[in-house]
Design a protein around this motif. Structure first.
Motif, PDB file in Angstrom:
ATOM      1  N   ASP A  92      -0.167 -57.632  21.006  1.00 28.02           N
ATOM      2  CA  ASP A  92       0.195 -56.260  21.339  1.00 28.02           C
ATOM      3  C   ASP A  92      -0.463 -55.355  20.301  1.00 28.02           C
ATOM      4  N   MET A  93      -1.549 -54.714  20.696  1.00 32.16           N
ATOM      5  CA  MET A  93      -2.294 -53.905  19.745  1.00 32.16           C
ATOM      6  C   MET A  93      -1.773 -52.476  19.618  1.00 32.16           C
ATOM      7  N   THR A  94      -0.532 -52.246  20.072  1.00 33.50           N
ATOM      8  CA  THR A  94       0.095 -50.951  19.827  1.00 33.50           C
ATOM      9  C   THR A  94       0.989 -50.992  18.589  1.00 33.50           C
ATOM     10  N   LYS A  95       1.231 -52.193  18.058  1.00 35.94           N
ATOM     11  CA  LYS A  95       2.156 -52.312  16.932  1.00 35.94           C
ATOM     12  C   LYS A  95       1.684 -53.382  15.954  1.00 35.94           C
ATOM     13  N   ILE A  96       1.757 -53.048  14.654  1.00 34.60           N
ATOM     14  CA  ILE A  96       1.604 -54.058  13.612  1.00 34.60           C
ATOM     15  C   ILE A  96       2.986 -54.648  13.380  1.00 34.60           C
ATOM     16  N   PRO A  97       3.159 -55.949  13.621  1.00 35.15           N
ATOM     17  CA  PRO A  97       4.513 -56.533  13.613  1.00 35.15           C
ATOM     18  C   PRO A  97       5.206 -56.417  12.255  1.00 35.15           C
ATOM     19  N   ALA A  98       6.526 -56.377  12.306  1.00 32.47           N
ATOM     20  CA  ALA A  98       7.332 -56.343  11.088  1.00 32.47           C
ATOM     21  C   ALA A  98       7.026 -57.556  10.216  1.00 32.47           C
ATOM     22  N   PHE A  99       6.896 -57.289   8.921  1.00 31.43           N
ATOM     23  CA  PHE A  99       6.721 -58.317   7.883  1.00 31.43           C
ATOM     24  C   PHE A  99       5.443 -59.140   8.030  1.00 31.43           C
ATOM     25  N   ALA A 100       4.498 -58.697   8.846  1.00 27.89           N
ATOM     26  CA  ALA A 100       3.304 -59.496   9.107  1.00 27.89           C
ATOM     27  C   ALA A 100       2.569 -59.875   7.824  1.00 27.89           C
ATOM     28  N   PHE A 101       2.444 -58.931   6.889  1.00 24.31           N
ATOM     29  CA  PHE A 101       1.654 -59.170   5.684  1.00 24.31           C
ATOM     30  C   PHE A 101       2.483 -59.029   4.408  1.00 24.31           C
ATOM     31  N   MET A 102       3.762 -59.147   4.545  1.00 23.36           N
ATOM     32  CA  MET A 102       4.681 -58.997   3.409  1.00 23.36           C
ATOM     33  C   MET A 102       4.268 -59.889   2.235  1.00 23.36           C
ATOM     34  N   GLU A 103       4.232 -59.287   1.053  1.00 21.79           N
ATOM     35  CA  GLU A 103       3.984 -59.981  -0.221  1.00 21.79           C
ATOM     36  C   GLU A 103       2.572 -60.539  -0.353  1.00 21.79           C
ATOM     37  N   LYS A 104       1.656 -60.143   0.517  1.00 19.45           N
ATOM     38  CA  LYS A 104       0.263 -60.596   0.371  1.00 19.45           C
ATOM     39  C   LYS A 104      -0.447 -59.656  -0.597  1.00 19.45           C
ATOM     40  N   SER A 105      -0.278 -59.941  -1.867  1.00 24.57           N
ATOM     41  CA  SER A 105      -0.778 -59.048  -2.913  1.00 24.57           C
ATOM     42  C   SER A 105      -2.299 -58.997  -2.974  1.00 24.57           C
ATOM     43  N   SER A 106      -2.967 -59.943  -2.333  1.00 26.73           N
ATOM     44  CA  SER A 106      -4.435 -59.930  -2.339  1.00 26.73           C
ATOM     45  C   SER A 106      -5.019 -58.907  -1.375  1.00 26.73           C
ATOM     46  N   ILE A 107      -4.197 -58.330  -0.498  1.00 25.17           N
ATOM     47  CA  ILE A 107      -4.689 -57.282   0.396  1.00 25.17           C
ATOM     48  C   ILE A 107      -4.905 -56.011  -0.413  1.00 25.17           C
ATOM     49  N   SER A 108      -6.148 -55.535  -0.465  1.00 27.71           N
ATOM     50  CA  SER A 108      -6.453 -54.356  -1.270  1.00 27.71           C
ATOM     51  C   SER A 108      -6.777 -53.124  -0.432  1.00 27.71           C
ATOM     52  N   LYS A 109      -7.181 -53.315   0.830  1.00 23.57           N
ATOM     53  CA  LYS A 109      -7.517 -52.181   1.701  1.00 23.57           C
ATOM     54  C   LYS A 109      -7.115 -52.509   3.133  1.00 23.57           C
ATOM     55  N   ILE A 110      -6.755 -51.476   3.870  1.00 27.17           N
ATOM     56  CA  ILE A 110      -6.494 -51.650   5.298  1.00 27.17           C
ATOM     57  C   ILE A 110      -7.123 -50.492   6.060  1.00 27.17           C
ATOM     58  N   GLU A 111      -7.566 -50.780   7.281  1.00 23.28           N
ATOM     59  CA  GLU A 111      -8.027 -49.743   8.203  1.00 23.28           C
ATOM     60  C   GLU A 111      -7.325 -49.977   9.525  1.00 23.28           C
ATOM     61  N   ILE A 112      -6.553 -48.983   9.949  1.00 20.18           N
ATOM     62  CA  ILE A 112      -5.688 -49.103  11.121  1.00 20.18           C
ATOM     63  C   ILE A 112      -6.440 -48.599  12.347  1.00 20.18           C
ATOM     64  N   PRO A 113      -6.546 -49.411  13.396  1.00 16.17           N
ATOM     65  CA  PRO A 113      -7.314 -48.984  14.572  1.00 16.17           C
ATOM     66  C   PRO A 113      -6.579 -47.939  15.408  1.00 16.17           C
ATOM     67  N   GLU A 114      -7.306 -47.337  16.343  1.00 19.39           N
ATOM     68  CA  GLU A 114      -6.790 -46.215  17.126  1.00 19.39           C
ATOM     69  C   GLU A 114      -5.685 -46.610  18.099  1.00 19.39           C
ATOM     70  N   SER A 115      -5.542 -47.893  18.396  1.00 21.70           N
ATOM     71  CA  SER A 115      -4.537 -48.309  19.375  1.00 21.70           C
ATOM     72  C   SER A 115      -3.132 -48.387  18.790  1.00 21.70           C
ATOM     73  N   ILE A 116      -3.015 -48.457  17.486  1.00 21.30           N
ATOM     74  CA  ILE A 116      -1.714 -48.688  16.850  1.00 21.30           C
ATOM     75  C   ILE A 116      -0.851 -47.430  16.919  1.00 21.30           C
ATOM     76  N   VAL A 117       0.364 -47.594  17.466  1.00 26.11           N
ATOM     77  CA  VAL A 117       1.336 -46.504  17.552  1.00 26.11           C
ATOM     78  C   VAL A 117       2.468 -46.702  16.546  1.00 26.11           C
ATOM     79  N   THR A 118       2.816 -47.959  16.284  1.00 24.92           N
ATOM     80  CA  THR A 118       3.956 -48.280  15.435  1.00 24.92           C
ATOM     81  C   THR A 118       3.552 -49.271  14.355  1.00 24.92           C
TER      82      THR A 118
END
Length: 288
Positions: A92-118
Motif C-alpha cells: 500500500d503505497m499510500t502509507k508508510i507502515p507503523a514502526f517499519a524502520f523503528m530504531e534503525k539508526s543507520s538510516i541517515s536520509k529519507i525521500e518520501i514519494p508523492e503517493s504517500i498520504v500517511t
C-alpha cells in the motif's frame, strides 16, 4: 544523494524508482547483515507489507550501482561500508507502515514519494535521519499514539536539525517530533493543520519560534512542553484553539504571542498552572 534515471532494458521494461520510498543507510560494519526494518516484534511490522525492494550500493568511490531488485528481507549484506540506497515499494503505497524502520539508526536520509498520504506511528522512531527533514505536500497525516509517552512518526530522531512540513498536513499526531532535540530555529505549521496532538513537539528544546496556521482548532496536552528556547508564537487563527493547561509547560519565559487583530486569546494567558501567562508571555496583535 544518489540520483537515478529509469533504465530501459532490452525487453523494453522500465522501473521508475521515484515512486518508491528512498532510504539512505550509512553502514559502518559489513561483518554482519545490516538491519533494514524493525523486526523485533512481529506485531509491529511485517515484511509482507513490502512488495519490492531494490538496492543501490556505493562502490566506495561515490559511484552508486544501478538499483537491483532483491527479495524483501529484514536484513541485507552490503559489500562495503559507506552510504547505500534502498528503495522500498510497499503493498500500500499510500502509507508508510507503523514502526517499519523503528530504531534503525543507520538510516541517515529519507525521500518520501508523492503517493504517500500517511506516515504511521513510530515509522522512523529513533532513526538516524540527519539534517533537514522534508515532508512533501502529498502527506496529510502524521500518526502517533499514546503509551507511557507519546510515540510519533519521527520521535527521538536526534539528528534532525530542521523540519519543512508539507502544505496539506491535517493532523500532527501524538509525539510526532517528541525528543527531536536538535531541531532549531523556526518551525512553520501549515494552514490545513487542524489538530496538534499530545506531545507533538515536546522536548524540542532548540526551536525558538512557531508559526501556526489559521485552521488549527485543537492543541493537546504537552504539545509544546519543555520547548525551553521557544520565545515566539505567531498564530493566524482568529479563534483561539482549545488548549490543555499543560500545552506549554516548561517553555521559555517572557515570550511573545502574536495574534490576528481583535482575536481573543485570553484563555492562553491565564496565570495559574502552565498557560503562557504563567511564563509571563505578552500578546501582540499583528498589523497585517
Amino acid at each position: 544523494d544518489a540520483e537515478f534515471k529509469p533504465q530501459t532494458p532490452d525487453n523494453g521494461s522500465t522501473t521508475d524508482y521515484s515512486n518508491w520510498l528512498k532510504l539512505t543507510y550509512s553502514i559502518t560494519d559489513v561483518s554482519q547483515p545490516a538491519d533494514l526494518f524493525y523486526s523485533e516484534n512481529e506485531t509491529a511490522f511485517n515484511i509482507t507489507s513490502v512488495e519490492s525492494m531494490a538496492i543501490s550500493e556505493n562502490n566506495g568511490d561515490g559511484v552508486f550501482s544501478e538499483p537491483v531488485v532483491v527479495l524483501p528481507s529484514y536484513q541485507y549484506s552490503f559489500s562495503k561500508t559507506g552510504e547505500h540506497v534502498v528503495y522500498v515499494k510497499f503493498t500500500d503505497m499510500t502509507k508508510i507502515p507503523a514502526f517499519a524502520f523503528m530504531e534503525k539508526s543507520s538510516i541517515s536520509k529519507i525521500e518520501i514519494p508523492e503517493s504517500i498520504v500517511t506516515i504511521g506511528a513510530g515509522a522512523f522512531l529513533l532513526t538516524g535521519i540527519q539534517g533537514t527533514l522534508i515532508i512533501p505536500d502529498n502527506v496529510e497525516y502524521l500518526e502517533g499514539y499514546e503509551n507511557v509517552e507519546p510515540i510519533g512518526a519521527f520521535a527521538g530522531c536526534h539528528n534532525i536539525t530542521n523540519v519543512v512540513l508539507g502544505n496539506n498536513i491535517k493532523v500532527i499526531g501524538n509525539g510526532t517530533f517528541c525528543y527531536c532535540d536538535n531541531i532549531s530555529g523556526e518551525v512553520i505549521i501549515p494552514d490545513k493543520v487542524t489538530d496538534i496532538k499530545y506531545g507533538a513537539f515536546a522536548v524540542c528544546s532548540k526551536i525558538t519560534s512557531l508559526v501556526i496556521g489559521k485552521m488549527v482548532t485543537n492543541i493537546e496536552e504537552a504539545a509544546f512542553a519543555d520547548m525551553k528556547s521557544l520565545n515566539s508564537i505567531k498564530i493566524f487563527s482568529e479563534t483561539a484553539p482549545n488548549i490543555n493547561q499543560n500545552t506549554f509547560m516548561g517553555v521559555k519565559t517572557n515570550g511573545i504571542l502574536m495574534i490576528p487583530k481583535n482575536a481573543d486569546y485570553t484563555t492562553w494567558m491565564q496565570k495559574d498552572e502552565k498557560y503562557l501567562g504563567y511564563y509571563n508571555w505578552t500578546i501582540q496583535e499583528m498589523t497585517e
